[in-house]
Write a protein that holds these residues in place. Structure first.
Motif, PDB file in Angstrom:
ATOM      1  N   ALA A   1       0.841  -1.207   0.000  1.00  0.00           N
ATOM      2  CA  ALA A   1       0.000   0.000   0.000  1.00  0.00           C
ATOM      3  C   ALA A   1       0.875   1.254   0.000  1.00  0.00           C
ATOM      4  O   ALA A   1       0.601   2.217  -0.724  1.00  0.00           O
ATOM      5  N   VAL A   2       1.961   1.237   0.799  1.00  0.00           N
ATOM      6  CA  VAL A   2       2.888   2.384   0.822  1.00  0.00           C
ATOM      7  C   VAL A   2       3.520   2.542  -0.569  1.00  0.00           C
ATOM      8  O   VAL A   2       3.586   3.654  -1.112  1.00  0.00           O
ATOM      9  N   GLU A   3       3.920   1.421  -1.150  1.00  0.00           N
ATOM     10  CA  GLU A   3       4.525   1.425  -2.485  1.00  0.00           C
ATOM     11  C   GLU A   3       3.543   2.016  -3.503  1.00  0.00           C
ATOM     12  O   GLU A   3       3.892   2.852  -4.333  1.00  0.00           O
ATOM     13  N   PHE A   4       2.282   1.562  -3.426  1.00  0.00           N
ATOM     14  CA  PHE A   4       1.250   2.060  -4.342  1.00  0.00           C
ATOM     15  C   PHE A   4       1.051   3.574  -4.163  1.00  0.00           C
ATOM     16  O   PHE A   4       0.984   4.329  -5.131  1.00  0.00           O
ATOM     17  N   LEU A   5       0.978   4.034  -2.897  1.00  0.00           N
ATOM     18  CA  LEU A   5       0.739   5.464  -2.645  1.00  0.00           C
ATOM     19  C   LEU A   5       1.923   6.308  -3.130  1.00  0.00           C
ATOM     20  O   LEU A   5       1.738   7.437  -3.587  1.00  0.00           O
ATOM     21  N   ARG A   6       3.119   5.732  -3.055  1.00  0.00           N
ATOM     22  CA  ARG A   6       4.303   6.436  -3.583  1.00  0.00           C
ATOM     23  C   ARG A   6       4.217   6.550  -5.098  1.00  0.00           C
ATOM     24  O   ARG A   6       4.447   7.612  -5.676  1.00  0.00           O
ATOM     25  N   SER A   7       3.855   5.425  -5.725  1.00  0.00           N
ATOM     26  CA  SER A   7       3.768   5.405  -7.183  1.00  0.00           C
ATOM     27  C   SER A   7       2.624   6.312  -7.656  1.00  0.00           C
ATOM     28  O   SER A   7       2.754   7.030  -8.665  1.00  0.00           O
ATOM     29  N   ALA A   8       1.510   6.343  -6.903  1.00  0.00           N
ATOM     30  CA  ALA A   8       0.389   7.232  -7.256  1.00  0.00           C
ATOM     31  C   ALA A   8       0.829   8.697  -7.142  1.00  0.00           C
ATOM     32  O   ALA A   8       0.435   9.542  -7.952  1.00  0.00           O
ATOM     33  N   ARG A   9       1.673   8.993  -6.160  1.00  0.00           N
ATOM     34  CA  ARG A   9       2.174  10.354  -5.964  1.00  0.00           C
ATOM     35  C   ARG A   9       3.003  10.767  -7.193  1.00  0.00           C
ATOM     36  O   ARG A   9       2.918  11.893  -7.663  1.00  0.00           O
ATOM     37  N   GLN A  10       3.775   9.794  -7.721  1.00  0.00           N
ATOM     38  CA  GLN A  10       4.570  10.060  -8.929  1.00  0.00           C
ATOM     39  C   GLN A  10       3.663  10.264 -10.134  1.00  0.00           C
ATOM     40  O   GLN A  10       3.859  11.186 -10.923  1.00  0.00           O
ATOM     41  N   THR A  11       2.652   9.399 -10.271  1.00  0.00           N
ATOM     42  CA  THR A  11       1.714   9.508 -11.401  1.00  0.00           C
ATOM     43  C   THR A  11       0.979  10.837 -11.349  1.00  0.00           C
ATOM     44  O   THR A  11       0.825  11.518 -12.360  1.00  0.00           O
ATOM     45  N   LEU A  12       0.525  11.229 -10.154  1.00  0.00           N
ATOM     46  CA  LEU A  12      -0.345  12.412 -10.034  1.00  0.00           C
ATOM     47  C   LEU A  12       0.451  13.714  -9.955  1.00  0.00           C
ATOM     48  O   LEU A  12      -0.015  14.754 -10.417  1.00  0.00           O
ATOM     49  N   GLY A  13       1.627  13.682  -9.351  1.00  0.00           N
ATOM     50  CA  GLY A  13       2.497  14.863  -9.287  1.00  0.00           C
ATOM     51  C   GLY A  13       2.241  15.758  -8.087  1.00  0.00           C
ATOM     52  O   GLY A  13       1.223  15.632  -7.392  1.00  0.00           O
ATOM     53  N   THR A  14       3.179  16.685  -7.872  1.00  0.00           N
ATOM     54  CA  THR A  14       3.085  17.614  -6.735  1.00  0.00           C
ATOM     55  C   THR A  14       1.832  18.479  -6.880  1.00  0.00           C
ATOM     56  O   THR A  14       1.461  18.853  -7.984  1.00  0.00           O
ATOM     57  N   GLY A  15       1.206  18.780  -5.755  1.00  0.00           N
ATOM     58  CA  GLY A  15       0.011  19.632  -5.768  1.00  0.00           C
ATOM     59  C   GLY A  15      -1.263  18.827  -5.996  1.00  0.00           C
ATOM     60  O   GLY A  15      -2.341  19.400  -6.100  1.00  0.00           O
ATOM     61  N   SER A  16      -1.113  17.512  -6.081  1.00  0.00           N
ATOM     62  CA  SER A  16      -2.302  16.692  -6.337  1.00  0.00           C
ATOM     63  C   SER A  16      -2.940  16.230  -5.017  1.00  0.00           C
ATOM     64  O   SER A  16      -2.387  16.445  -3.930  1.00  0.00           O
ATOM     65  N   TYR A  17      -4.093  15.604  -5.172  1.00  0.00           N
ATOM     66  CA  TYR A  17      -4.853  15.088  -4.027  1.00  0.00           C
ATOM     67  C   TYR A  17      -5.198  13.627  -4.284  1.00  0.00           C
ATOM     68  O   TYR A  17      -5.132  13.157  -5.420  1.00  0.00           O
TER      69      TYR A  17
END
Ligand code: AVI
Length: 326
Positions: free
Chosen positions: A179-195
């Motif tokens: 789950a941590v790995e997924f949330l990290r990868s989602a952060r990369q996909t979505l980018g800074t300033g995302s929700y």
């Protein structure tokens, strides 16, 4: 004409072959472990997706309807929040989008959502669902992406603020590390300033959990066993489905429901060149469904670089939705 056709055919055959090879390798690897396992991502072929839709309508399966009831409130409050932040163009990126029922309350209450990117492993199911959604929201710009939502995805570039959406407590089907790995990868996909808006199933009375995963109509059992049927169909295996029993138990030490397929006899199963022996009562572990307290989950998402903005709790704390910011 014939020559022009060939490369296209070759391309799609190769893609099918590599998907099938990956499935085959995953299955052989999983069944070669001392605790035999199969990845829950293989539940969701067309038949499995239909079974899951049926599960969502079961009286015992509270997560689907509880979250769906909570979402209009979440959406109205999110709309005010985004207005306060002067965010007027959003791209919602739904991970593991499935049948697209949960996006509707967001689209109804948040006019700033102009784009919708739906990622799901079951391509045919997703395409049909996207076509239906387009009829309801003709002005919405929809992008369907067939793929494994745990892998990074490249999104169309635009000015829109990105809001990841991962409802249904599907994050609970990953281990906390995954789950941590997924949330990290989602952060990369979505980018800074995302929700990111996530559905999280809460810890609760064991009997409620037990009933939700052992429904009286036996649909969850069919859903669980469909993975064997899929291996038979796609990989030419000879699983005898009546020799396996559905089992779902709450592991309180790990805070998760575990689903297994238990062999009812000593038996042997052939998959291609590989044969697998099963002792009576030996199980294949097919799924985990983790349940979290709000504190546990906020800590987990913080470990992946997200900040918790808000929690919404359903009646009796049956289910929760959280907004994260990066
Ligand atoms: C998709 N996921 C959140 C479901 C769950 O509750 O873990 C899958 C499921 N397995 C059995 N019933 C539903």
């Amino acid at each position: 004409m014939h020559e022009q056709d060939s490369p296209l055919k070759l391309d799609s055959t190769l893609k099918q072959d590599s998907t099938l090879n990956e499935f085959y390798e995953d299955v052989v690897r999983g069944l070669s472990q001392s605790q035999k396992t199969l990845s829950p991502k293989y539940f969701y072929d067309a038949q499995g997706s239909r079974y899951f839709d049926q599960i969502c309508q079961l009286p015992e399966y509270y997560p689907y309807r509880t979250e769906l009831k909570l979402l209009p409130t979440v959406a109205r409050e999110l709309n005010s929040y985004f207005q306060q932040q002067a965010i007027d163009e959003l791209n919602v990126v739904e991970f593991g989008a499935g049948s697209l029922h949960k996006i509707k309350p967001l689209l109804e209450h948040i006019p700033a959502i102009r784009h919708f990117t739906a990622i799901d492993i079951s391509g045919e199911h997703l395409d049909n669902a996207c076509q239906e959604l387009q009829k309801l929201f003709p002005d919405l710009d929809i992008q369907a992406v067939q793929g494994d939502f745990t892998q990074p995805v490249s999104l169309h570039s635009s000015q829109a603020t990105r809001l990841g959406f991962f409802p249904g407590s599907t994050i609970g089907n990953l281990t906390p590390e995954e789950a941590v790995e997924f949330l990290r990868s989602a952060r990369q996909t979505l980018g800074t300033g995302s929700y990111m808006l996530l559905g999280v199933d809460s810890k609760k009375d064991t009997s409620i959990l037990h009933q939700a995963y052992n429904d009286s109509q036996g649909i969850t059992a069919l859903f669980n066993k469909n993975i064997l049927q899929r291996i038979n169909r796609e990989l030419g295996a000879d699983f005898e489905l009546s020799n396996f029993e559905h089992q779902a138990v709450y592991n309180s030490a790990k805070g998760r429901i575990e689903m297994h397929l238990r062999s009812t006899s000593d038996q042997k199963v052939q998959i291609g060149d590989n044969s697998f022996t099963f002792k009576q009562d030996e199980s294949i572990h097919t799924e985990n469904s983790y349940k979290y307290t709000t504190e546990e989950f906020s800590q987990l998402s913080q470990g992946a670089g997200w900040v918790t903005e808000e929690w919404w709790l359903a009646d009796n704390n049956m289910f929760a939705v959280t907004l994260l910011r990066c």
